[in-house]
Scaffold this active site. Structure first.
Site, short mmCIF file in Angstrom:
data_model
loop_
_atom_site.label_atom_id
_atom_site.label_comp_id
_atom_site.label_asym_id
_atom_site.label_seq_id
_atom_site.Cartn_x
_atom_site.Cartn_y
_atom_site.Cartn_z
N ASP A 10 39.37 18.74 43.18
CA ASP A 10 39.81 19.62 42.09
C ASP A 10 41.32 19.79 42.22
O ASP A 10 41.99 19.11 43.03
CB ASP A 10 39.02 20.94 42.06
CG ASP A 10 39.38 21.88 43.21
OD1 ASP A 10 40.22 21.52 44.06
OD2 ASP A 10 38.82 23.00 43.24
N CYS A 67 38.22 20.09 47.82
CA CYS A 67 38.60 21.23 46.99
C CYS A 67 39.30 22.21 47.93
O CYS A 67 39.76 21.81 49.01
CB CYS A 67 37.41 21.83 46.25
SG CYS A 67 36.11 22.57 47.26
N THR A 69 38.21 24.77 49.74
CA THR A 69 37.48 24.92 51.01
C THR A 69 36.65 23.70 51.36
O THR A 69 36.17 23.60 52.50
CB THR A 69 36.50 26.11 50.91
OG1 THR A 69 35.59 25.83 49.83
CG2 THR A 69 37.22 27.42 50.67
N HIS A 100 24.34 10.78 63.05
CA HIS A 100 23.01 11.39 63.08
C HIS A 100 22.44 11.67 61.69
O HIS A 100 21.22 11.66 61.52
CB HIS A 100 23.04 12.71 63.87
CG HIS A 100 23.10 12.50 65.36
ND1 HIS A 100 22.80 13.48 66.27
CD2 HIS A 100 23.43 11.40 66.09
CE1 HIS A 100 22.94 13.00 67.51
NE2 HIS A 100 23.34 11.75 67.42
N HIS A 135 16.89 9.47 64.33
CA HIS A 135 17.72 10.10 63.29
C HIS A 135 17.32 9.59 61.91
O HIS A 135 17.42 10.32 60.92
CB HIS A 135 19.20 9.83 63.56
CG HIS A 135 19.63 10.27 64.93
ND1 HIS A 135 19.56 11.59 65.32
CD2 HIS A 135 20.07 9.57 66.00
CE1 HIS A 135 19.96 11.69 66.58
NE2 HIS A 135 20.27 10.49 67.01
N ARG A 138 14.51 11.62 60.58
CA ARG A 138 14.96 12.93 60.09
C ARG A 138 15.69 12.81 58.75
O ARG A 138 15.54 13.67 57.87
CB ARG A 138 15.84 13.59 61.16
CG ARG A 138 15.04 13.91 62.41
CD ARG A 138 15.90 14.16 63.62
NE ARG A 138 15.04 14.32 64.81
CZ ARG A 138 15.48 14.26 66.07
NH1 ARG A 138 16.77 14.06 66.30
NH2 ARG A 138 14.66 14.41 67.08
#
Ligand code: RB5
Length: 145
Positions: A10, A67, A69, A100, A135, A138
């Protein structure tokens, strides 16, 4: 074959995105920078979604989105099926989300990390590979949620 990565952000992260683009190109990646290029205030969800769709469609292998954050644009990207995006502010996590979690997108916060650290995080992400094995089981479970 050259790995093709999509970049988007952004308004809060245009300068850092351009630094990441130059850095990744210098490192030998093919960069598809989908903007924006002008500094007007814009809405991070649409930029996160646009980049995520490039990855989900197979047009790009990986994505880096930014962006203020990194959080909002990550949330938007993760709404797109097949996207696994994590926000990272450290290099360990950036490598681990590839090793992972088989992350296919990285989110960065331009108001959180400085350019030097951000580029190290990018290197850690792009330099790591998925370990598979347990992994993979998962990650399959994530996709099944
Ligand atoms: C824009 O002011 C800011 O809210 C955005 O860049 C981001 O930090 C949202 O998660």
């Amino acid at each position: 074959m050259t790995t093709r990565i999509v970049l988007s952000s952004d308004h809060a992260a245009i300068d850092l995105r351009q630094a990441v683009a130059a850095h990744a190109e210098k490192a030998g990646f093919e960069v598809v920078d989908i903007g924006p290029t002008t500094p007007e205030s814009t809405h991070y969800p649409k930029h996160g979604q646009a980049a995520a769709q490039r990855v989900a469609s197979g047009d790009c292998t990986l994505g880096i989105i930014l962006c203020g954050t990194g959080q909002g644009i990550m949330m938007a990207a993760n709404k797109v099926k097949g996207i696994r995006c994590g926000v990272c502010s450290d290099t360990f996590s950036a490598a681990m989300i590839r090793q992972h979690n088989d992350a296919n997108m990285l989110a960065l916060g331009a108001r959180v990390v400085g350019e030097g650290l951000a580029l190290e995080i990018v290197d850690a992400f792009l330099g790591a590979t998925f370990e598979g094995g347990r992994h993979g089981t998962r990650v399959d479970m994530i996709e099944a949620v």
